[in-house]
Design an enzyme around this catalytic site. Structure first.
Site, PDB file in Angstrom:
ATOM      1  N   LYS A 114       0.832  -1.215   0.000  1.00 45.11           N
ATOM      2  CA  LYS A 114       0.000   0.000   0.000  1.00 45.11           C
ATOM      3  C   LYS A 114       0.867   1.266   0.000  1.00 45.11           C
ATOM      4  O   LYS A 114       0.443   2.301  -0.495  1.00 45.11           O
ATOM      5  CB  LYS A 114      -0.988  -0.024   1.167  1.00 45.11           C
ATOM      6  N   LYS A 196      -3.418  -9.774  -6.768  1.00 47.61           N
ATOM      7  CA  LYS A 196      -4.673 -10.059  -6.062  1.00 47.61           C
ATOM      8  C   LYS A 196      -5.819  -9.185  -6.604  1.00 47.61           C
ATOM      9  O   LYS A 196      -5.603  -8.023  -6.921  1.00 47.61           O
ATOM     10  CB  LYS A 196      -4.448  -9.734  -4.577  1.00 47.61           C
ATOM     11  N   LYS A 199     -10.657  -4.401  -4.221  1.00 42.99           N
ATOM     12  CA  LYS A 199     -11.726  -3.408  -4.370  1.00 42.99           C
ATOM     13  C   LYS A 199     -11.206  -2.145  -5.033  1.00 42.99           C
ATOM     14  O   LYS A 199     -11.894  -1.489  -5.776  1.00 42.99           O
ATOM     15  CB  LYS A 199     -12.209  -2.918  -2.996  1.00 42.99           C
TER      16      LYS A 199
HETATM   17  N1  AQP Z   1      -8.611 -11.368  -3.877  1.00 39.93           N
HETATM   18  C1  AQP Z   1      -8.998 -11.931  -2.743  1.00 39.93           C
HETATM   19  N2  AQP Z   1      -9.113 -13.277  -2.646  1.00 39.93           N
HETATM   20  C2  AQP Z   1      -9.515 -13.867  -1.487  1.00 39.93           C
HETATM   21  N3  AQP Z   1      -9.817 -13.170  -0.364  1.00 39.93           N
HETATM   22  C3  AQP Z   1      -9.715 -11.823  -0.425  1.00 39.93           C
HETATM   23  N4  AQP Z   1      -9.938 -10.858   0.487  1.00 39.93           N
HETATM   24  C4  AQP Z   1      -9.673  -9.650  -0.070  1.00 39.93           C
HETATM   25  N5  AQP Z   1      -9.297  -9.799  -1.337  1.00 39.93           N
HETATM   26  C5  AQP Z   1      -9.303 -11.141  -1.589  1.00 39.93           C
HETATM   27  C6  AQP Z   1     -10.373 -11.097   1.851  1.00 39.93           C
HETATM   28  O1  AQP Z   1     -11.498 -10.261   2.097  1.00 39.93           O
HETATM   29  C7  AQP Z   1     -11.492  -9.898   3.479  1.00 39.93           C
HETATM   30  C8  AQP Z   1     -11.689  -8.439   3.622  1.00 39.93           C
HETATM   31  O2  AQP Z   1     -10.629  -7.742   3.091  1.00 39.93           O
HETATM   32  P1  AQP Z   1     -10.417  -6.240   3.510  1.00 39.93           P
HETATM   33  O3  AQP Z   1     -11.518  -5.412   3.030  1.00 39.93           O
HETATM   34  O4  AQP Z   1     -10.208  -6.150   4.967  1.00 39.93           O
HETATM   35  O5  AQP Z   1      -9.058  -5.820   2.917  1.00 39.93           O
HETATM   36  P2  AQP Z   1      -8.203  -6.245   1.724  1.00 39.93           P
HETATM   37  O6  AQP Z   1      -7.660  -7.613   1.924  1.00 39.93           O
HETATM   38  O7  AQP Z   1      -7.210  -5.143   1.569  1.00 39.93           O
HETATM   39  O8  AQP Z   1      -9.249  -6.266   0.525  1.00 39.93           O
HETATM   40  P3  AQP Z   1      -9.154  -5.544  -0.842  1.00 39.93           P
HETATM   41  O9  AQP Z   1     -10.343  -5.979  -1.637  1.00 39.93           O
HETATM   42  O10 AQP Z   1      -7.824  -5.748  -1.471  1.00 39.93           O
HETATM   43  O11 AQP Z   1      -9.369  -4.043  -0.430  1.00 39.93           O
HETATM   44  P4  AQP Z   1      -8.520  -2.776  -0.749  1.00 39.93           P
HETATM   45  O12 AQP Z   1      -8.459  -2.689  -2.238  1.00 39.93           O
HETATM   46  O13 AQP Z   1      -9.301  -1.645  -0.138  1.00 39.93           O
HETATM   47  O14 AQP Z   1      -7.190  -2.958  -0.113  1.00 39.93           O
HETATM   48  C9  AQP Z   1     -10.185 -10.390   4.082  1.00 39.93           C
HETATM   49  O15 AQP Z   1     -10.438 -11.591   4.788  1.00 39.93           O
HETATM   50  C10 AQP Z   1      -9.340 -10.650   2.882  1.00 39.93           C
HETATM   51  O16 AQP Z   1      -8.400 -11.678   3.128  1.00 39.93           O
END
Ligand code: AQP
Length: 331
Positions: A114, A196, A199
């Site tokens: 990040k 990965k 969002k």
């Molecule tokens: N690509 C993924 N595959 C499997 N699991 C995923 N998770 C996120 N992306 C994937 C799981 O979703 C839960 C919530 O995630 P989060 O919102 O706390 O944060 P994150 O992991 O940072 O999710 P994003 O989508 O990548 O958000 P942004 O873009 O805002 O950083 C967690 O259990 C995570 O493992």
């Protein structure tokens, strides 16, 4: 309060939730609602480690809660709430900050990723994000934390912090275990399958959102990056196809062998269409339920309020124990 072991997990309302969030996380939560005492949080305080538009954050907080319920979580059986409604998260995080080492936080992969992604806003919250996450979990003495594989490093750190605190002051926290789903623990981007699915990906074709309409879902899968071969099978040389197989398997329960047999001699076009249609069909009931929940904001506010009361009851007890142990004078 029940004698069941506790589960804690959460999602940031930092954007539209993807099928990665759904497969890796939310849709697995309902399995636990009979056997564990489940606490699921919309972690809005984590979301502000990245700049958010305030009106959007408010709307997405409601949407994320509605998606929890639409994905099968019963608000009577699970404690569903918003992180900022329970101030003990921030209070415990401060104390735990003093039991977490700079070097430990510097090693966190998410912080490194990040920091690269948001190079103009490498704020202290982004750095101490895993401490707030440890506070979320330890506040409820959660035994199990279901997450996608990307969050395992943070769970390990939460365990280290719990052990350190317990070792210093006697048994205080339950040391949590991470729980990773058997299939779909890491869903990759459709545009760059080495990355990965997130969002916050700026590429509109990279992520499939839970609330995308049917045509959009199918179109995104048609455009998914694969390779110059035509045969459907899993291989490190075929990250795009392997990812589509994972997604297809997550929605159908089919094994790799069954998928390979199904698309033998058919080529990528048919495969991508089948994945798109299957995902769209699988998400349709979630979207329907979501729409009806979002039409009743008062109901969602009631769920939040009730959940925050239930969560606060546990959170207050843990925090006062921690305050006593570290030597704060009680009021
Ligand atoms: N690509 C993924 N595959 C499997 N699991 C995923 N998770 C996120 N992306 C994937 C799981 O979703 C839960 C919530 O995630 P989060 O919102 O706390 O944060 P994150 O992991 O940072 O999710 P994003 O989508 O990548 O958000 P942004 O873009 O805002 O950083 C967690 O259990 C995570 O493992």
């Amino acid at each position: 309060m029940s004698d069941k072991k506790r589960i804690f997990s959460g999602v940031q309302p930092s954007g539209k939730l993807t099928i990665g969030n759904y497969i890796g996380s939310i849709r697995n939560w309902k399995e636990f609602q009979e056997t564990y005492e489940c606490i699921y949080c919309v972690v809005d305080m984590h979301a502000v480690t990245v700049r958010q538009d305030p009106a959007e954050l408010r709307r997405r907080t409601f949407e994320t809660l509605a998606l929890y319920i639409a994905s099968g979580l019963d608000p009577e059986k699970n404690t569903l709430f918003v992180q900022s409604h329970v101030p003990q998260h921030a209070q415990l995080a401060w104390v735990l900050n003093c039991y977490t080492m700079f070097g430990e936080l510097s090693r966190m992969t998410q912080f490194k990723d990040k920091s690269r992604k948001y190079e103009n806003n490498i704020n202290a919250g982004l750095f101490t994000y895993p401490v707030l996450m440890a506070a979320d979990i330890l506040l409820y003495n959660a035994a199990l934390v279901p997450v996608g594989v990307d969050q395992m490093q943070h769970i390990e750190l939460a365990r280290d912090i719990a052990n350190r605190f317990n070792g210093t002051y006697s048994e205080t926290f339950v040391v949590p275990e991470g729980f990773i789903p058997k299939a779909g623990a890491k869903i990759m981007s459709l545009a760059e399958p080495e990355k990965k699915m997130s969002k916050s990906d700026l590429n509109g074709n990279a992520s499939v959102f839970i609330l995308d309409d049917r045509d959009t879902v199918i179109r995104k899968f048609r455009r998914a990056v694969t390779d110059s071969d035509t045969a459907v099978y899993r291989s490190p040389e075929k990250p795009g196809v392997s990812n589509l197989m994972t997604i297809y398997s997550a929605f159908t329960g089919k094994t790799d062998e069954q998928i390979v047999a199904e698309f033998d001699g058919k080529g990528y076009g048919d495969f991508k269409n089948a994945v798109g249609e299957t995902v769209a069909d699988g998400l349709a009931p979630v979207r329907e339920k979501f729409d009806s929940l979002m039409a009743d904001k008062a109901y969602l506010e009631g769920v939040m309020k009730n959940g925050a009361e239930r969560a606060s009851f546990i959170a207050r007890k843990t925090l006062s124990k921690v305050y006593r142990k570290v030597g704060f004078v009680g009021q």
